[in-house]
Every structure is written in structure tokens, then in C-alpha cells.
Design an enzyme around this catalytic site. Structure first.
Site, mmCIF file in Angstrom:
data_model
loop_
_atom_site.group_PDB
_atom_site.id
_atom_site.type_symbol
_atom_site.label_atom_id
_atom_site.label_comp_id
_atom_site.label_asym_id
_atom_site.label_seq_id
_atom_site.Cartn_x
_atom_site.Cartn_y
_atom_site.Cartn_z
ATOM 1 N N ASN A 143 22.811 8.619 62.606
ATOM 2 C CA ASN A 143 23.591 7.485 62.111
ATOM 3 C C ASN A 143 22.796 6.215 62.369
ATOM 4 O OD1 ASN A 143 25.680 9.198 61.535
ATOM 5 N ND2 ASN A 143 27.018 8.494 63.191
ATOM 6 N N GLY A 144 22.922 5.233 61.473
ATOM 7 C CA GLY A 144 22.239 3.965 61.672
ATOM 8 C C GLY A 144 21.202 3.700 60.601
ATOM 9 N N TRP A 146 26.814 8.371 54.896
ATOM 10 C CA TRP A 146 27.098 7.188 54.067
ATOM 11 C C TRP A 146 25.735 6.691 53.598
ATOM 12 C CZ3 TRP A 146 31.543 4.123 52.963
ATOM 13 C CH2 TRP A 146 31.270 2.858 52.429
ATOM 14 N N GLU A 194 44.912 -11.746 55.647
ATOM 15 C CA GLU A 194 45.015 -10.325 55.949
ATOM 16 C C GLU A 194 45.799 -9.576 54.870
ATOM 17 O OE1 GLU A 194 44.695 -6.643 58.004
ATOM 18 O OE2 GLU A 194 43.504 -8.475 57.865
ATOM 19 N N ARG A 225 35.697 7.624 58.591
ATOM 20 C CA ARG A 225 34.557 6.729 58.784
ATOM 21 C C ARG A 225 33.837 6.413 57.478
ATOM 22 N NH1 ARG A 225 32.894 6.266 64.090
ATOM 23 N NH2 ARG A 225 30.735 5.878 63.503
ATOM 24 N N LYS A 273 44.393 -6.374 52.662
ATOM 25 C CA LYS A 273 45.072 -5.082 52.540
ATOM 26 C C LYS A 273 45.243 -4.709 51.073
ATOM 27 C CE LYS A 273 45.189 -3.931 56.553
ATOM 28 N NZ LYS A 273 43.869 -4.532 56.500
#
Length: 624
Positions: A112-113, A76, A497, A27, A501
Site C-alpha cells: 500500500n502507498g 486502488w 457536510e 477502503r 454527503k
């Protein structure tokens, strides 16, 4: 983005918390911490900067911390730089100035948030003699819970309810109280949170992989809901403090599916899982009876009955899911006589344009928790439009709130860079396009194209057989500074895409362009040795794109071409060619993307980078 775990039960909590945090590394995070309470003793908080391995070393894999109730977090950074003090858990007092240690604070919590009005709340608390040791909005949230808990003395649920009605923003909140040592209390708004249970244990997590080795029975915490966890028991509450009955969900994939299975990285494992994931997704909706094939959307309720009434379609998504929408647009437009527009969720949610209530809004999200996509969904419903979600996570916020849900069958996707979830989303849009065509037009190719879709898994497996050649080429170009992807029509959407990547896991500057736009400025960036990758699967556009590639070659570019078997003249014009099996060209993107996924992967490996957890990125963007 960020990860929460929690445990209440008879076992030692710290090793379970660290195990769960390790499974949430995908995450994205910059620090990690846990808090464990040992009965009525004071809680112990351990926080570290950097990777979870630092937390493992500091706690002797959790064995040095005793207690059977605890919470953990991977942070994060949003408010406040990455540091030990800013790391979670946070406490209601100021007895954690060293960043870790035994604390006497009444409330300890993780979050979180983003709390948008935290400065206003912080000023209020400072007037009530609260002092702050960090720069985070989370510390404000924990101290606000403490303030209401002590002021009104009506218990944790009342204190949390009074807190969450005062905050603006998003949160998944987990707190422990000093005088309730065997319990964890949680609340949620717009950030994912699940609760798992066994007969004697309760688990808390941001995502299923964190607890899947312990239980497959989970509850999904609803928006603006609270819960109280004790050993083997969970009670849910609404904002009024009334008990809410919840339905238990059984996860139908096991913990082994989230392990690497012999591959060096999750990304390579998930690239190789694409044929099966796509096959499972196709067979979820394609029915075969008496040799007749059809697409069965009965799982979506009465959606098929509504198809003829839609005036237009908005496809709304972020990142790779938006690229799915771009490719789907070309397919829908060719099959159906209905206007299509593809919108970035972060823009669409703030659009002032007049919306047609007869429109269909298709929201695409792997996690079903993407903040901008969830907000766009709610805005669409407010404007009276029908919403259809394409998601991978059963019970996620977007799945619960959409009018209709089309689930992919990708299973757990751990690598930050999506591969199999993207491919499953793509085939879902193909099936939708075929069903729209069947309902709204005289569509004679319906069954033939279903056969083509069913051939995809085998052809994807065939495409993967070329990986050694791509690995060789990637090693040769691992030091590239600029890469340009060009194509036209469906090929351009594949380039979008493929370029993503490349840049997200190799950190090479990469751009995708509609090939016809090169001469409108971009070709000035092409110089000796620049790598230009052309996608050429569309027969009617093949020669035009190849001509654009040759214009780059005349300026010193090194050319790579991705095309279908049979177009062998590409070898005479490019430096390196990759071929994919023939298929109806509407569906060629499902094959052509695989060499580009492999190229990005092998370049990242050649550079010694962290493939599964690229810097500054998170798997699920659950804050704006």
C-alpha cells in the site's frame, strides 16, 4: 485506500485471506488478489479485476488454493490502470504474465502507498537485467527486495532494510520468500499496518476489522519498523536490524460491531449508532461528582495546564473532519477570546507562512492515518507548536505522534461516507471549547452547557424518528441534477457536510454556500426545479437566510428547510420542512446534520447505488 491481509498458522490461509479482504472493501479498490504458499512448494498467485466476489468465484471461496501461509491485497490504482497484471500480489520474476498461476519467483509481495522514485529505481534494476511486466511501483519494490536479498545474502530483514532506505514515499509492505515458506516479512512507513496474534497464529492487516473475528490482540507497526511473522510469533526490528520490543494492544470492540446488524447498509447502521457513539464519547470526558459536572481531560496528560498559554489555534483536517473544524471555529470564537483558523491539511503542510510556536494545532482524523494530516502534524511539531489529535483509532500514526490525544468512541466505521465518526469529533471540539472557556474566561454557563451536551444523544434519537418523511422526499428528488445548500454561521458549516454527503454517495452535483454569497454570482445557476436546502438553526441569522431562500424560490427553486422546533413559520415559505429538537444553538449542528445524512442516503438508495462503497472514493486517504 488499498487493503492488505496476511496469515501464518495451522489453518488453510486462502479462506482467511478472502474473509479479511471482504472486511476491507470499504477502503476502496478496483482489483484483488492473494498468494498462498503450501510448504516448500511454489507459491500460487490468484488475481482478479473488479469486486472481491470475482476472486471468491475464481478460488471457490478459497477452497481451491492450498497452503497455510499467505498474503492478500485489494488495489486502488495509482501507477498503472486497473488490470489483472497490475493487481497485487507482485513477484520478483516474470513468471506471472498471465496474471495468475503458480510462480517460482523468490519474492512475492503486496504494497500500500506510493513510491515516488520508482522510475529511478526501475532504471537501476533494468541495468541489472530485471524485466517488468506491469506499470506499478509495487513491482519495482518487490524486485528491489529481491535484488538486495540475492546480492548481499544477509537474509530478509537486511534486504528489506536496504530497500526501504532507498525508496521515497509511503508504504505498508508484506513479502514472502521462497526459501522461508512459513514466514511473512513486513515493513511500514506512513501507511497503516497492524499485526494480530493468537497462541498458534499470526495475522496481518491494514485495519482492525479484517482480523477482529480471529483475535483482539494486536501490535501497531511503527514508522520505519520491520517485522517477521511465523505461527503465533512476531519479532520486530528497527532499520539497523536490531530487535524492538513492542506493547500488545487489546481491541475493546468486538467483531459484531463491524457487522450490519440487520440494516441494509453500514451507512444506515452507523447513522443510527450516532446517539450511542456520541453518548459514549461525552461520558468518556464528562465527570459527574456530587451533582457537579465538569470536563476531565486528564487522559490528555498536562494539556489543561497549557491551555492558558496558547496564543492561537489552528484546526487542521481533510474532508468531513475539516467541516468539523469549520463548525468548531464558530463555537470557540463565541466562547473564548483566542484566534482560530481552520486549515486544509493538504494546504497547511506546504504553508510558507510564519508559524507561532505558542500556537496549538488540532489535527482531526477518523483513521489517524490520513496522509496529509499526518504530514501537517509532523510539520507543526518541527516548527515547535503543540499538537493535539482527535482520532478514533487507538495506536494510529497520528495518535502516536501527537503531543496529546483525544480519542472519540465511535467504534468501527465501515461506510466510506462518515457519519458517527464526524458526530463524535464534533462533540470533542465542543468539549474542548468549553474547557478553553473555563480556563481563559469568566465562563458562567459552563455546567449549563455541559447539560446541553449530555442531552444530545436523546435528541439525536428523536431526530431519527423523522426518517420516513425524508425517505419520501428523497424518492421525489432522486433525479435532481443540481442541489445547493445554504446557511450562515454555524448553519453554513452544517451545509458543507450536508453537501458532501449528497455528492459523495448520490453522485449529484451539490454545492454549499454561505447564504449571503448567493447574489455574488451563484444565484445565476438557480432555475426552475433546482433544489435549494436551507439550514436555519441560528435565531439571529434565521430571517436573513430565509430571505435568501425566498430569492431562490422566486426564480423557480424548490425549497427544503431544516430548522428547530418552534420556528414553524418556515412551513409557510418552503416546500418541505424538517424540524430538530431545540438545544443550545452552538450545538445545533449535531442534530441538523442527521436529516442531511438521511437525505443523501435515501437518494443514493433510490438511485440503486453502492451506498457504502461509492465510486472513486476510499475510507482512509493514506497517500497524497
Amino acid at each position: 485506500m488499498c487493503g492488505i491481509v496476511g496469515y501464518v498458522g495451522p489453518e488453510q490461509a486462502a479462506p482467511i485471506l478472502i474473509e479479511g479482504l471482504t472486511k476491507l472493501e470499504y477502503r476502496g479498490y478496483d482489483s484483488a488478489g492473494i498468494c498462498v504458499r503450501d510448504g516448500e512448494k511454489n507459491a500460487e498467485v490468484i488475481k482478479t479485476l473488479g469486486k472481491i466476489k470475482n476472486l471468491i468465484e475464481k478460488t471457490d471461496e478459497g477452497r481451491a488454493i492450498h497452503g497455510t501461509c499467505g498474503i492478500g491485497h485489494t488495489r486502488w490504482a495509482t501507477h498503472g490502470a486497473p488490470s489483472q497484471l497490475n493487481a497485487h500480489p507482485h513477484v520478483s520474476g516474470n513468471d506471472i504474465l498471465a496474471g495468475s498461476g503458480v510462480v517460482e519467483s523468490e519474492v512475492v509481495g503486496v504494497h500500500n502507498g506510493i513510491i515516488e522514485n520508482f522510475q529511478e529505481l526501475k532504471a537501476k534494476l533494468e541495468r541489472h537485467n530485471y524485466h517488468f511486466y506491469s506499470q506499478t511501483d509495487t513491482e519495482v519494490l518487490i524486485k528491489l527486495v529481491d535484488y538486495y536479498y540475492k546480492k548481499y545474502k544477509n537474509g530478509p530483514i537486511d534486504a528489506i532494510a536496504k530497500t526501504i532506505v532507498r525508496v521515497r514515499g509511503s508504504y505498508a509492505l508484506a513479502v514472502m520468500f521462497k526459501d522461508l515458506p512459513g514466514k511473512i516479512f513486513v515493513a511500514r512507513k506512513d501507511s497503516p499496518m497492524i499485526i494480530g496474534v493468537t497462541e498458534k497464529e499470526s495475522f496481518l492487516a491494514s485495519d482492525v476489522p479484517a482480523i477482529l473475528s480471529h483475535t483482539r490482540n494486536v501490535y501497531y507497526v511503527g514508522n520505519l519498523e520491520m517485522a517477521e511473522l511465523s505461527e503465533g510469533n512476531v519479532t520486530f526490528y528497527n532499520l539497523d536490524g536490531d530487535v524492538v520490543e513492542k506493547e500488545l494492544t487489546k481491541i475493546d470492540w468486538d467483531a459484531e460491531a463491524a457487522q450490519k446488524g440487520g440494516f441494509e447498509h453500514f451507512m444506515m447502521k452507523e447513522i443510527h449508532e450516532q446517539p450511542k457513539a456520541v453518548d459514549d464519547t461525552l461520558h468518556k470526558y464528562i465527570k459527574i461528582e456530587d451533582d457537579k459536572k465538569s470536563i476531565d481531560l486528564s487522559e490528555l496528560g498536562d494539556f489543561t495546564d497549557k491551555i492558558a498559554d496558547f496564543s492561537r489555534i489552528y484546526i487542521v483536517a481533510c474532508g468531513s473532519a475539516w467541516h468539523v473544524g469549520m463548525e468548531a471555529k464558530y463555537v470557540f470564537e463565541d466562547f473564548c477570546n483566542i484566534p482560530i483558523s481552520v486549515e486544509l491539511a493538504s494546504e497547511f503542510r506546504y504553508s510558507k507562512a510564519k508559524m507561532d510556536p505558542k500556537a496549538l494545532v488540532i489535527i482531526i482524523s477518523q483513521s489517524g492515518e490520513t496522509a496529509d494530516s499526518l504530514a501537517a502534524l509532523r510539520m507543526s511539531k518541527d516548527k515547535g507548536m503543540t499538537t493535539l489529535a482527535i482520532v478514533n483509532v487507538v495506536g494510529s500514526s497520528i495518535a502516536r505522534e501527537a503531543d496529546h490525544v483525544m480519542y472519540t468512541v465511535a467504534g468501527p466505521e465501515i461506510s466510506v461516507a462518515t457519519t458517527k465518526a464526524y458526530s463524535c469529533q464534533l462533540v470533542c471540539t465542543f468539549m474542548l471549547a468549553l474547557e478553553f472557556a473555563r480556563v481563559t474566561t469568566d465562563f458562567e454557563k459552563y455546567e449549563k452547557l455541559i447539560d446541553e451536551l449530555l442531552s444530545l444523544p436523546e435528541k439525536m434519537s428523536k431526530t431519527l424518528e423523522d426518517k420516513e418523511r425524508i425517505q419520501w422526499f428523497a424518492a421525489k428528488y432522486a433525479n435532481a441534477h443540481d442541489v445547493f445548500f445554504i446557511g450562515r454561521g454555524i448553519d453554513y458549516s452544517i451545509c458543507l457536510e450536508g453537501s458532501l454527503k449528497m455528492k459523495e454517495i448520490s453522485y449529484i452535483h451539490s454545492e454549499s454556500y454561505a447564504a449571503g454569497e448567493l447574489k455574488h454570482g451563484t444565484i445565476s445557476l438557480v432555475e426552475e426545479g433546482t433544489l435549494v436546502i436551507g439550514v436555519l438553526t441560528q435565531s439571529d441569522l434565521y430571517e436573513k437566510t430565509l430571505s435568501n431562500m425566498l430569492e431562490c424560490k422566486s426564480r423557480g427553486a424548490y425549497l427544503m428547510g431544516v430548522t428547530s422546533y418552534g420556528k414553524y413559520d418556515v412551513e409557510d415559505n418552503v416546500s418541505f420542512s424538517v424540524y430538530v429538537p431545540k438545544i443550545d444553538e452552538h450545538f445545533a449542528g449535531s442534530l441538523a446534520i442527521i436529516p442531511l445524512q438521511l437525505l443523501g442516503y435515501y437518494i443514493s438508495v433510490s438511485k440503486g447505488l453502492d451506498v457504502d462503497k461509492p465510486r472513486n472514493l476510499a475510507k482512509s486517504v493514506t497517500v497524497e
